[in-house]
Design an enzyme around this catalytic site. Structure first.
Site, mmCIF file in Angstrom:
data_model
loop_
_atom_site.group_PDB
_atom_site.id
_atom_site.type_symbol
_atom_site.label_atom_id
_atom_site.label_comp_id
_atom_site.label_asym_id
_atom_site.label_seq_id
_atom_site.Cartn_x
_atom_site.Cartn_y
_atom_site.Cartn_z
ATOM 1 C CG HIS A 405 -2.153 0.831 1.059
ATOM 2 N ND1 HIS A 405 -2.499 1.435 -0.126
ATOM 3 C CD2 HIS A 405 -3.125 1.178 1.944
ATOM 4 C CE1 HIS A 405 -3.626 2.110 0.024
ATOM 5 N NE2 HIS A 405 -4.025 1.976 1.281
ATOM 6 C CG ASP A 409 -2.965 4.934 -3.934
ATOM 7 O OD1 ASP A 409 -2.330 4.744 -2.863
ATOM 8 O OD2 ASP A 409 -2.772 5.912 -4.685
#
Length: 434
Positions: A405, A409
C-alpha cells in the site's frame, strides 16, 4: 616406486623406477644405478623430469616427449560447485548417494547440496572409484570446498553371476568343521546432536535451509511492506466452457494440456500493462519507484522440498500455448528438483493457486522485492443473482490481491482485479486484448 637399490647393477633397458605425474607415468631405463634419484613414494618437481635427460652414474634416462591422457596415478578432488549467484556462497550437504569404495560413472550424482533457493547436484566428472569422503551429511559447505576424492579410471563392476543350478558335492569331512566365527558387532549408531528435550507425543525435525530462507523472506516482507488485500469474485463458467470445448483439440495441436492457469497468467499480464504501478517496485535504498516495461510472472509450484516460484519471462509476448508449455516445463523441473537459480531469479509479479489444495479464501504474502501477488482459490457452485434478476448456481472463484500500500492504492488494486474479471468472464477479450 624404486626398482633397484644404491649401487645395484641392472641390465640394459631394465626399468629403474616409475614416475607418476597428474597426467601419466613414465619408466626410466638405465644401465647402472649408483645413487637413487628419489626415494620411493617421494614427490619432486616435475621440472627436473621435463628436461631432456637426467643423469644417474653417467648414464642418461630420457622421459618420453608426450604422455597418455589417462590419469591412473592421481586422485580427483570433488569440490563444491558454483551455486549460480555470487550472493549464495554456502549450502547444506543433504546426502551422499555413494560411499567409499563405490564405482562412479561419469555424470552420476554423488551428492546433493541445498541452498537458500535451489538444490545443486554434485556429479562425477569422469569414471572412477570414490576413495575418500571429506564432508559428512548435514554439514555446511562453501563454494570450492573439497568434498571427496576419486581415483580415476576403471569400469563398473559386473553384476554377480546367477548361482549355479546345483552346487558341487562337498568332499567328505575328515574332521568336524570349526564353529563359525561370531559376527562382528555392528558399530554403535552415531549419537544425535544435542537438542531440546522432546515431549511425549512430539518429534523435532531440523528446518531445511530452503525453509529457513522462506521464513526469513516472508517475515522481511511483513516488516518492510505495508500489505493490504482486496478481493473480487469471478464467474468461471465462460472459461470452463471454452476449455471443455477446445481442450482435446488444443492438446492434439500443441502437445500440452489446456488449463486455467494460462488464462489467469495472460489476464494478469494484460492487467499489469494497464495498471503499471502494480508491476512497479520501490527501491528502498534510493526511494525511487522502478517501473518495468516487461512482465515476468512468478508462478508458485510445489516441489518435494516446499513451494517454489520459478519465473515465466516476457509473458506479455507469449501466447496461451507458450504460457501452458512454460508452466508445464517449470512444474516438471520443480518435481525433479532440477530448477536452476536462473529459473528462480527475477519476477515482477506472482500468482499463487491455492485452489488446487481446496482453499476457499486467503490473503497471500508478497514475494519481495515485488509489490503484489494474486491468490487464486477453489471454484465452487454458489448462488448468484444474474443480470435478469434470477438466482442461479454458478461456478465462482474468489480472487485476492495483496499489494504494497506504500505504492499501490485501493483504486489501482480494484482496477487491476476488475480487468482480470472482465478477461476471464469473457475469454474473447484475451484474444482481442481489450
Amino acid at each position: 616406486p624404486s626398482h633397484c637399490s644404491n649401487s645395484g647393477v641392472i641390465r640394459t633397458d631394465k626399468m629403474l623406477c616409475r614416475v607418476a605425474s597428474r597426467r601419466a607415468s613414465c619408466a626410466a631405463a638405465v644401465a647402472v644405478a649408483k645413487s637413487s634419484f628419489a626415494a620411493s613414494s617421494r614427490t619432486f618437481a616435475f621440472a627436473r623430469l621435463a628436461s631432456p635427460a637426467w643423469r644417474l652414474g653417467g648414464a642418461q634416462a630420457k622421459c618420453p616427449a608426450t604422455f597418455p591422457a589417462a590419469r591412473h596415478f592421481s586422485g580427483i578432488e570433488i569440490k563444491t560447485p558454483e551455486f549460480g549467484a555470487e550472493s549464495i556462497t554456502e549450502g547444506t550437504l543433504l546426502e551422499w548417494n555413494k560411499k567409499v569404495g563405490d564405482f562412479c560413472a561419469k555424470g552420476e550424482i554423488l551428492a546433493v547440496i541445498e541452498t537458500d533457493k535451489v538444490s545443486v547436484e554434485v556429479k562425477a566428472e569422469e569414471n572412477g572409484t570414490l576413495t575418500e569422503i571429506c564432508v559428512d551429511a548435514d554439514a555446511t559447505v562453501e563454494v570450492g570446498q573439497k568434498l571427496a576424492v576419486m581415483s580415476p579410471g576403471g569400469e563398473a563392476p559386473a553384476k554377480e553371476a546367477a548361482a549355479p543350478a546345483a552346487a558341487p558335492a562337498a568332499p567328505p569331512a575328515t574332521a568336524p568343521a570349526p564353529a563359525p566365527a561370531a559376527p562382528a558387532p555392528k558399530p554403535a549408531p552415531k549419537p544425535a546432536a544435542a537438542a531440546a528435550p522432546a515431549v511425549d507425543g512430539e518429534r523435532r525435525v531440523k528446518m531445511t535451509r530452503m525453509r529457513q530462507a522462506i521464513a526469513k523472506r516472508l517475515k522481511d516482507a511483513q516488516d518492510t511492506s505495508c500489505m493490504l488485500t482486496t478481493f473480487q469474485e469471478i464467474d468461471m463458467g465462460p472459461v470452463m466452457e471454452l476449455r471443455k470445448t477446445y481442450k482435446d483439440l488444443f492438446e492434439q495441436t500443441h502437445g500440452v494440456r489446456l488449463g486455467f492457469m494460462s488464462a489467469f497468467v495472460k489476464a494478469s499480464s494484460f492487467a499489469l500493462e494497464q495498471v503499471p504501478t502494480v508491476n512497479a517496485v520501490i527501491d528502498d535504498a534510493s526511494q525511487d519507484i522502478v517501473y518495468r516495461d516487461y512482465v515476468d510472472i512468478s508462478v508458485a509450484v510445489a516441489s518435494p522440498r516446499g513451494l517454489v516460484v520459478p519465473v515465466l519471462r516476457n509473458v506479455e509476448k507469449m501466447s496461451i500455448f507458450k504460457v501452458e508449455a512454460g508452466i508445464a516445463e517449470l512444474a516438471q523441473k520443480a518435481k525433479k528438483e532440477e530448477l536452476t537459480l536462473d529459473d528462480m531469479s527475477g519476477g515482477t509479479f506472482t500468482i499463487s493457486n491455492g485452489g488446487v489444495f481446496g482453499s476457499m479464501l486467503g490473503t497471500p504474502i508478497i514475494n519481495p522485492p515485488q509489490s503484489a501477488i494474486l491468490g487464486m482459490h477453489a471454484t465452487k457452485q454458489r448462488p448468484v443473482v444474474l443480470k435478469n434478476g434470477e438466482i442461479a448456481a454458478r461456478p465462482i472463484m474468489y480472487l485476492a490481491l495483496t499489494y504494497d500500500h506504500r505504492l499501490v492504492d485501493l483504486r489501482e488494486a480494484s482496477a487491476f482485479l476488475l480487468t482480470i474479471k472482465e478477461q476471464i468472464e469473457d475469454p474473447r477479450r484475451l484474444l482481442l486484448q481489450i
